[in-house]
Design a protein around this motif. Structure first.
Motif, PDB file in Angstrom:
ATOM      1  N   GLY A  27       0.847  -1.189   0.000  1.00  0.00           N
ATOM      2  CA  GLY A  27       0.000   0.000   0.000  1.00  0.00           C
ATOM      3  C   GLY A  27       0.882   1.239   0.000  1.00  0.00           C
ATOM      4  N   TRP A  28       0.298   2.389  -0.294  1.00  0.00           N
ATOM      5  CA  TRP A  28       1.104   3.622  -0.359  1.00  0.00           C
ATOM      6  C   TRP A  28       1.686   3.975   1.004  1.00  0.00           C
ATOM      7  CZ3 TRP A  28       2.794   4.456  -4.854  1.00  0.00           C
ATOM      8  CH2 TRP A  28       1.994   4.316  -5.990  1.00  0.00           C
ATOM      9  N   GLU A  29       0.894   3.798   2.052  1.00  0.00           N
ATOM     10  CA  GLU A  29       1.377   4.135   3.394  1.00  0.00           C
ATOM     11  C   GLU A  29       2.549   3.244   3.800  1.00  0.00           C
ATOM     12  OE1 GLU A  29      -0.391   3.996   7.865  1.00  0.00           O
ATOM     13  OE2 GLU A  29      -1.683   4.892   6.342  1.00  0.00           O
ATOM     14  N   GLY A  30       2.452   1.976   3.488  1.00  0.00           N
ATOM     15  CA  GLY A  30       3.545   1.052   3.794  1.00  0.00           C
ATOM     16  C   GLY A  30       4.803   1.366   3.004  1.00  0.00           C
ATOM     17  N   LEU A  31       4.634   1.763   1.758  1.00  0.00           N
ATOM     18  CA  LEU A  31       5.794   2.165   0.958  1.00  0.00           C
ATOM     19  C   LEU A  31       6.443   3.420   1.529  1.00  0.00           C
ATOM     20  CD1 LEU A  31       4.699   1.559  -2.743  1.00  0.00           C
ATOM     21  CD2 LEU A  31       6.630   0.531  -1.553  1.00  0.00           C
ATOM     22  N   ALA A  32       5.625   4.373   1.933  1.00  0.00           N
ATOM     23  CA  ALA A  32       6.154   5.618   2.497  1.00  0.00           C
ATOM     24  C   ALA A  32       6.898   5.359   3.802  1.00  0.00           C
ATOM     25  CB  ALA A  32       5.019   6.616   2.720  1.00  0.00           C
ATOM     26  N   GLN A  33       6.468   4.375   4.576  1.00  0.00           N
ATOM     27  CA  GLN A  33       7.166   4.031   5.813  1.00  0.00           C
ATOM     28  C   GLN A  33       8.518   3.384   5.522  1.00  0.00           C
ATOM     29  OE1 GLN A  33       4.362   1.497   7.814  1.00  0.00           O
ATOM     30  NE2 GLN A  33       3.223   3.217   8.676  1.00  0.00           N
ATOM     31  N   ARG A  34       8.585   2.600   4.476  1.00  0.00           N
ATOM     32  CA  ARG A  34       9.819   1.883   4.144  1.00  0.00           C
ATOM     33  C   ARG A  34      10.811   2.741   3.356  1.00  0.00           C
ATOM     34  NH1 ARG A  34       5.790  -1.337   4.934  1.00  0.00           N
ATOM     35  NH2 ARG A  34       6.099  -3.406   5.825  1.00  0.00           N
ATOM     36  N   ILE A  35      10.289   3.603   2.480  1.00  0.00           N
ATOM     37  CA  ILE A  35      11.133   4.484   1.666  1.00  0.00           C
ATOM     38  C   ILE A  35      10.573   5.894   1.805  1.00  0.00           C
ATOM     39  CG2 ILE A  35      12.058   4.969  -0.615  1.00  0.00           C
ATOM     40  CD1 ILE A  35      11.473   2.037  -1.350  1.00  0.00           C
ATOM     41  N   ASP A  36      11.343   6.761   2.444  1.00  0.00           N
ATOM     42  CA  ASP A  36      10.879   8.103   2.778  1.00  0.00           C
ATOM     43  C   ASP A  36      11.045   9.055   1.588  1.00  0.00           C
ATOM     44  OD1 ASP A  36       9.955  10.252   4.233  1.00  0.00           O
ATOM     45  OD2 ASP A  36      11.889  10.643   5.192  1.00  0.00           O
ATOM     46  N   ILE A  37      10.101   8.962   0.645  1.00  0.00           N
ATOM     47  CA  ILE A  37      10.090   9.874  -0.491  1.00  0.00           C
ATOM     48  C   ILE A  37       8.665  10.393  -0.679  1.00  0.00           C
ATOM     49  CG2 ILE A  37      12.131   9.038  -1.719  1.00  0.00           C
ATOM     50  CD1 ILE A  37      10.412   7.252  -3.402  1.00  0.00           C
ATOM     51  N   ASN A  38       8.563  11.660  -1.074  1.00  0.00           N
ATOM     52  CA  ASN A  38       7.260  12.326  -1.160  1.00  0.00           C
ATOM     53  C   ASN A  38       6.304  11.710  -2.167  1.00  0.00           C
ATOM     54  OD1 ASN A  38       7.631  14.175   0.892  1.00  0.00           O
ATOM     55  ND2 ASN A  38       8.577  15.685  -0.463  1.00  0.00           N
ATOM     56  N   CYS A  39       6.823  11.095  -3.210  1.00  0.00           N
ATOM     57  CA  CYS A  39       5.909  10.543  -4.217  1.00  0.00           C
ATOM     58  C   CYS A  39       5.088   9.381  -3.647  1.00  0.00           C
ATOM     59  CB  CYS A  39       6.660  10.129  -5.482  1.00  0.00           C
ATOM     60  SG  CYS A  39       7.736   8.704  -5.312  1.00  0.00           S
ATOM     61  N   PHE A  40       5.491   8.824  -2.500  1.00  0.00           N
ATOM     62  CA  PHE A  40       4.710   7.788  -1.828  1.00  0.00           C
ATOM     63  C   PHE A  40       3.860   8.365  -0.699  1.00  0.00           C
ATOM     64  CE2 PHE A  40       8.215   4.460  -2.873  1.00  0.00           C
ATOM     65  CZ  PHE A  40       7.743   4.351  -4.157  1.00  0.00           C
ATOM     66  N   LYS A  41       4.107   9.625  -0.328  1.00  0.00           N
ATOM     67  CA  LYS A  41       3.423  10.233   0.820  1.00  0.00           C
ATOM     68  C   LYS A  41       2.295  11.173   0.415  1.00  0.00           C
ATOM     69  CE  LYS A  41       7.397  10.422   3.903  1.00  0.00           C
ATOM     70  NZ  LYS A  41       8.246  11.355   4.657  1.00  0.00           N
ATOM     71  N   ASN A  42       2.579  12.083  -0.498  1.00  0.00           N
ATOM     72  CA  ASN A  42       1.639  13.147  -0.845  1.00  0.00           C
ATOM     73  C   ASN A  42       0.918  12.850  -2.152  1.00  0.00           C
ATOM     74  OD1 ASN A  42       2.602  14.559   1.405  1.00  0.00           O
ATOM     75  ND2 ASN A  42       4.256  15.468   0.213  1.00  0.00           N
ATOM     76  N   ASP A  43      -0.366  12.518  -2.055  1.00  0.00           N
ATOM     77  CA  ASP A  43      -1.197  12.237  -3.229  1.00  0.00           C
ATOM     78  C   ASP A  43      -0.517  11.239  -4.177  1.00  0.00           C
ATOM     79  OD1 ASP A  43      -3.522  12.497  -4.725  1.00  0.00           O
ATOM     80  OD2 ASP A  43      -2.708  14.155  -5.908  1.00  0.00           O
ATOM     81  N   PRO A  44      -0.191  10.043  -3.675  1.00  0.00           N
ATOM     82  CA  PRO A  44       0.573   9.088  -4.478  1.00  0.00           C
ATOM     83  C   PRO A  44      -0.231   8.479  -5.628  1.00  0.00           C
ATOM     84  CG  PRO A  44      -0.123   8.065  -2.444  1.00  0.00           C
ATOM     85  CD  PRO A  44      -0.532   9.512  -2.363  1.00  0.00           C
ATOM     86  N   SER A  45       0.487   8.212  -6.706  1.00  0.00           N
ATOM     87  CA  SER A  45      -0.076   7.475  -7.830  1.00  0.00           C
ATOM     88  C   SER A  45       1.077   6.774  -8.537  1.00  0.00           C
ATOM     89  CB  SER A  45      -0.803   8.408  -8.805  1.00  0.00           C
ATOM     90  OG  SER A  45       0.126   9.205  -9.511  1.00  0.00           O
ATOM     91  N   VAL A  46       0.764   5.762  -9.300  1.00  0.00           N
ATOM     92  CA  VAL A  46       1.805   5.053 -10.042  1.00  0.00           C
ATOM     93  C   VAL A  46       2.464   6.013 -11.027  1.00  0.00           C
ATOM     94  CG1 VAL A  46       2.254   3.193 -11.686  1.00  0.00           C
ATOM     95  CG2 VAL A  46       0.725   2.789  -9.759  1.00  0.00           C
ATOM     96  N   LYS A  47       1.666   6.809 -11.721  1.00  0.00           N
ATOM     97  CA  LYS A  47       2.196   7.726 -12.739  1.00  0.00           C
ATOM     98  C   LYS A  47       3.177   8.738 -12.137  1.00  0.00           C
ATOM     99  CE  LYS A  47       0.799  10.920 -16.365  1.00  0.00           C
ATOM    100  NZ  LYS A  47      -0.310  11.535 -17.077  1.00  0.00           N
ATOM    101  N   SER A  48       2.803   9.374 -11.027  1.00  0.00           N
ATOM    102  CA  SER A  48       3.695  10.366 -10.424  1.00  0.00           C
ATOM    103  C   SER A  48       4.941   9.703  -9.840  1.00  0.00           C
ATOM    104  CB  SER A  48       2.968  11.178  -9.355  1.00  0.00           C
ATOM    105  OG  SER A  48       2.617  10.370  -8.248  1.00  0.00           O
ATOM    106  N   SER A  49       4.785   8.522  -9.300  1.00  0.00           N
ATOM    107  CA  SER A  49       5.933   7.797  -8.748  1.00  0.00           C
ATOM    108  C   SER A  49       6.920   7.427  -9.845  1.00  0.00           C
ATOM    109  CB  SER A  49       5.469   6.539  -8.014  1.00  0.00           C
ATOM    110  OG  SER A  49       4.646   6.883  -6.919  1.00  0.00           O
ATOM    111  N   LEU A  50       6.413   6.948 -10.975  1.00  0.00           N
ATOM    112  CA  LEU A  50       7.289   6.579 -12.085  1.00  0.00           C
ATOM    113  C   LEU A  50       8.049   7.796 -12.604  1.00  0.00           C
ATOM    114  CD1 LEU A  50       5.006   4.122 -14.073  1.00  0.00           C
ATOM    115  CD2 LEU A  50       7.030   3.558 -12.718  1.00  0.00           C
ATOM    116  N   LYS A  51       7.367   8.920 -12.718  1.00  0.00           N
ATOM    117  CA  LYS A  51       8.014  10.146 -13.198  1.00  0.00           C
ATOM    118  C   LYS A  51       9.169  10.529 -12.274  1.00  0.00           C
ATOM    119  CE  LYS A  51       6.968  14.890 -14.536  1.00  0.00           C
ATOM    120  NZ  LYS A  51       5.919  15.905 -14.680  1.00  0.00           N
ATOM    121  N   PHE A  52       8.936  10.495 -10.964  1.00  0.00           N
ATOM    122  CA  PHE A  52       9.976  10.839  -9.996  1.00  0.00           C
ATOM    123  C   PHE A  52      11.120   9.813 -10.023  1.00  0.00           C
ATOM    124  CE2 PHE A  52      11.784  10.341  -5.732  1.00  0.00           C
ATOM    125  CZ  PHE A  52      12.325  11.604  -5.567  1.00  0.00           C
ATOM    126  N   LEU A  53      10.794   8.536 -10.008  1.00  0.00           N
ATOM    127  CA  LEU A  53      11.823   7.497  -9.933  1.00  0.00           C
ATOM    128  C   LEU A  53      12.698   7.454 -11.179  1.00  0.00           C
ATOM    129  CD1 LEU A  53       9.689   4.684  -8.283  1.00  0.00           C
ATOM    130  CD2 LEU A  53      11.502   6.042  -7.200  1.00  0.00           C
TER     131      LEU A  53
END
Length: 80
Positions: A27-53
């Protein structure tokens, strides 16, 4: 012609697949706990995460390491 990469466990796995499978598993919350990056914390989506990563190698490395630790049994990060 594709070259074989026997020492690369992520060979042939798309970044989108990695993010989607991790999101389904933790889940997004679990990902944010394991990897501290904003794309998993603030309004997460696969599309925004891919763009950042794709633009941030250190974050991509962390996501790939988590994927290996979570879904493979023969990885150097897994204790056993």
């Amino acid at each position: 012609m594709q070259q074989s990469q026997p020492n690369n466990p992520l060979h042939g796995i798309k970044l989108s697949t990695i993010v989607e499978e991790l999101q389904e598993h933790y889940g997004w919350e679990g990902l944010a706990q394991r990897i501290d990056i904003n794309c998993f914390k603030n309004d997460p989506s696969v599309k925004s995460s891919l763009k950042f990563l794709r633009r941030t190698p250190w974050a991509r490395s962390k996501v790939e390491a988590l994927y290996l630790a979570t879904f493979t049994s023969d990885n150097p990060w897994k204790k056993g």
